[in-house]
Design an enzyme around this catalytic site. Sequence first.
Site, PDB file in Angstrom:
ATOM      1  N   CYS A 172       0.831  -1.197   0.000  1.00 24.25           N
ATOM      2  CA  CYS A 172       0.000   0.000   0.000  1.00 24.25           C
ATOM      3  C   CYS A 172       0.871   1.255   0.000  1.00 24.25           C
ATOM      4  CB  CYS A 172      -0.923   0.010   1.218  1.00 24.25           C
ATOM      5  SG  CYS A 172      -2.141   1.349   1.201  1.00 24.25           S
ATOM      6  N   CYS A 173       1.909   1.282   0.849  1.00 22.65           N
ATOM      7  CA  CYS A 173       2.819   2.426   0.868  1.00 22.65           C
ATOM      8  C   CYS A 173       3.516   2.597  -0.480  1.00 22.65           C
ATOM      9  CB  CYS A 173       3.864   2.237   1.972  1.00 22.65           C
ATOM     10  SG  CYS A 173       3.229   2.398   3.654  1.00 22.65           S
ATOM     11  N   CYS A 212      -1.376   8.603   6.933  1.00 17.67           N
ATOM     12  CA  CYS A 212      -2.710   8.289   6.435  1.00 17.67           C
ATOM     13  C   CYS A 212      -3.637   7.976   7.619  1.00 17.67           C
ATOM     14  CB  CYS A 212      -2.649   7.089   5.488  1.00 17.67           C
ATOM     15  SG  CYS A 212      -1.811   7.431   3.923  1.00 17.67           S
ATOM     16  N   CYS A 260      -3.876   4.474   9.232  1.00 13.92           N
ATOM     17  CA  CYS A 260      -2.606   3.948   9.727  1.00 13.92           C
ATOM     18  C   CYS A 260      -2.005   4.785  10.852  1.00 13.92           C
ATOM     19  CB  CYS A 260      -1.596   3.845   8.582  1.00 13.92           C
ATOM     20  SG  CYS A 260      -2.127   2.734   7.257  1.00 13.92           S
ATOM     21  N   CYS A 320       7.730   3.505   6.166  1.00 17.30           N
ATOM     22  CA  CYS A 320       6.950   3.255   4.954  1.00 17.30           C
ATOM     23  C   CYS A 320       7.851   2.997   3.752  1.00 17.30           C
ATOM     24  CB  CYS A 320       6.025   4.433   4.661  1.00 17.30           C
ATOM     25  SG  CYS A 320       6.891   5.982   4.321  1.00 17.30           S
TER      26      CYS A 320
END
Length: 256
Positions: free
Chosen positions: A125-126, A208, A211, A236
Site C-alpha cells: 500500500c505504501c 494516512c 494507519c 513506509c
Amino acid sequence: MTLHEHAGQDRLVLADTLNAQLESLDLAGRLALAGGLGHAVFTTSLGIEDQVITAAIGTHRLPIEISTLETGRLFKETVDLIGETEERYGIAIRRFTPERGDVDAYVAQYGMNGFYESVEARHACCHVRKLKPLAKALSGADVWITGLRRGQSGNRAATPFAEYDAERNLIKINPLADWDMETIRAHVSAEAIPVNPLHARGYPSIGCEPCTRAIKPGEPERAGRWWWENDEKRECGLHVPESAAQPVPRASQIAR
C-alpha cells in the site's frame, strides 16, 4: 556552486562536506544553501516539522519546490492545511497522487484495508500511495529536502544534515536534524505558523488516517504509525532504500 558543477566529484564526499557546512547555519541559511545547489524539492507531509520548513521557504522566498503526497487516505485536517498554508505564504504546493490503476490492483489483491493483515500488504500500500508518487515528485531533482529529525525515533537518531541518496542519485538535506520538539513548538508559537489541529489531540506524527493513531503518554513520537506492527523501526520506505523496506510488491500484483 551547483551539483552540476560538482559533477566530477563523488557525491558521497560532497554530502559529507555539506553536512559540516550545514551544522553551523540557521534554518534559513541551511535552506538557502540547499536551494542553491540545483533543482531542490521539499516534500511535506504537513506535519509540524514540515510546516516550519515550509514557512521558512515561503517567508524567505527561497527557490525550492514544495510538494506533497496526497495519498487518498489522509485526514481531512491534513488536506485542509494544504490550502491554508498556500494562502498564508503565497506559495503553491504540488500534489502528487497515486495512479488509479495501481490502487485498483492493490484493492483487488489485498482489499481496501488489507494493510492491517500483513506487513507485505502494508508495504504494498505504501508503495502505491507514497513511493511511486514520491518518484514523480523527485523526478529531475538534484536535492531532496525533508523534515527528518533525530528525535523522531530510534531509527532516525543518527540523521545527518546532508546525505547521499544512492537509490535516487541525489543529495538529501535534513535541515531540522538537530531540532528537538520543544524548539519546534517554540518556533511555531513565535512565528504563528499554522499546524495540523491533530497535533493538539495527541498525534505528533501524522500519516494516512487508517494507519495513524494518537500516542499514549511516554510513547515515542512515531508510536502511532502502523501501531499494529511489532517492528519498532517500522517505516513506509520513503526514507530507507526501497530494497530494504521489504517486502516489495511483485510486478504481477501492482499495475505499472
